[in-house]
Design an enzyme around this catalytic site. Structure first.
Site, short mmCIF file in Angstrom:
data_model
loop_
_atom_site.label_atom_id
_atom_site.label_comp_id
_atom_site.label_asym_id
_atom_site.label_seq_id
_atom_site.Cartn_x
_atom_site.Cartn_y
_atom_site.Cartn_z
N CYS A 1 0.84 -1.21 0.00
CA CYS A 1 0.00 0.00 0.00
C CYS A 1 0.87 1.26 0.00
O CYS A 1 2.07 1.20 0.28
CB CYS A 1 -0.89 0.01 1.24
SG CYS A 1 -2.14 -1.26 1.19
N CYS B 1 -3.95 0.58 -2.80
CA CYS B 1 -4.48 0.73 -1.44
C CYS B 1 -3.68 1.78 -0.67
O CYS B 1 -2.57 2.13 -1.06
CB CYS B 1 -4.46 -0.61 -0.71
SG CYS B 1 -2.88 -1.45 -0.77
#
Ligand code: N1C
Length: 270
Positions: A78, A159
């Site tokens: 992420c 993400c």
């Protein structure tokens, strides 16, 4: 409606010569030098790619690369995804400096196919090395199809904090027909993405057409809001401006920066 895509200049040319050697070589380079430890079967990836393209005898059908994507499963952490539109050259100098960012070209598939062109032949079972369809037919263009599928996967995986680099020196910096505007934006998941950090960068000498508060960037922010994303927007990020000055130090807007550097150097050496 399908998106009309601005094509790479080489779209009318045929398949890139030696494409097999380039793709397989890049794949070995990626798993050996760039990301050692990854286990992929480069020969198999090539086979899946080749079969998808050359089995496709008609240009009116979108090439389906799912077998090749199936052979290249990849996850990334992420907070690193960097998307862009109409800023390709700058984005790659940026990631060379800001090394924690990942663009699609830092994934195996993006790395293998960056800047290459390919297409099959109507009657034959090989690649067409003499010419490929014009980019105007892009929805079915085999190169466009690959980037479309890769971009979709890249966005769906994103993400945490993500970043988008847009070009404020053109109108429609955010273009609903671009790959970012038509595929990636819709693929982002507000439950996975915390912040969308937009950076609008102009050429040093302008034109200064769009910004966080002007033009299509405002539309992007509106779409993000309506889908429940949190966002930030920055005009002319300092690192991006300095990078442009390094590439073009004679620009008048770089002189202030250059003067302060030479002043500092003379202070150090005197
Ligand atoms: O249409 P765009 O930009 O908005 O596409 C860029 C967007 C990025 O965020 C990437 O993740 O889509 C992804 N992507 C690539 O990484 C990529 N590398 C090379 C999309 N396209 C990519 N290309 C080629 O550039 C491809 O031929 C495609 O059509 C162009 C898109 O460039 P753009 O219009 O500046």
């Amino acid at each position: 409606m399908f998106p009309l895509c601005p094509g790479p200049p080489s779209a009318q040319l045929g398949t890139t010569p030696n494409i097999k050697h380039i793709v397989v070589g890049r794949c070995y380079n990626y798993i050996t030098v760039v990301n050692p430890g990854l286990r992929f079967d480069c020969e198999d990836i090539w086979r899946q790619f080749e079969e998808s393209v050359v089995r496709q005898s008609s240009f009116n059908v979108t090439v389906d690369y799912h077998r090749m994507f199936y052979a290249t499963p990849q996850t990334w952490p992420c907070d690193r995804c960097l998307f862009w539109s109409k800023t390709k050259r700058l984005v790659h100098s940026y990631t060379a400096v800001e090394r924690h960012f990942w663009t699609l070209e830092d994934t195996l598939v993006g790395y293998m196919f960056n800047d290459l062109v390919w297409c099959g032949q109507e009657e034959d079972s090989g690649f067409d090395f003499s010419s490929c369809p014009a980019w105007a037919a892009c929805r079915h263009h085999p190169v466009y199809s690959l980037w479309r599928q890769a971009s979709q996967n890249f966005a769906e995986m994103a993400c945490g904090n993500i970043t988008v680099l847009l070009n404020g020196s053109i109108s429609n910096a955010f273009n609903r027909k671009s790959m970012f505007g038509s595929v990636e934006l819709d693929g982002l998941d507000p439950r996975r993405v915390d912040y969308v950090n937009i950076k609008v960068v102009t050429d040093l000498e302008g034109p200064f057409i769009e910004s966080c508060s002007q033009g299509s960037v405002v539309d992007l922010i509106q779409i993000l809001r309506s889908r429940g994303f949190r966002w930030t927007c920055t005009d002319n990020d300092e690192t991006l401006m300095i990078l442009q000055c390094i590439q073009n130090p004679k620009q008048s807007s770089c002189q202030k920066c250059a003067n302060s550097f030479s002043l500092r150097r003379s202070l150090t050496f005197n």
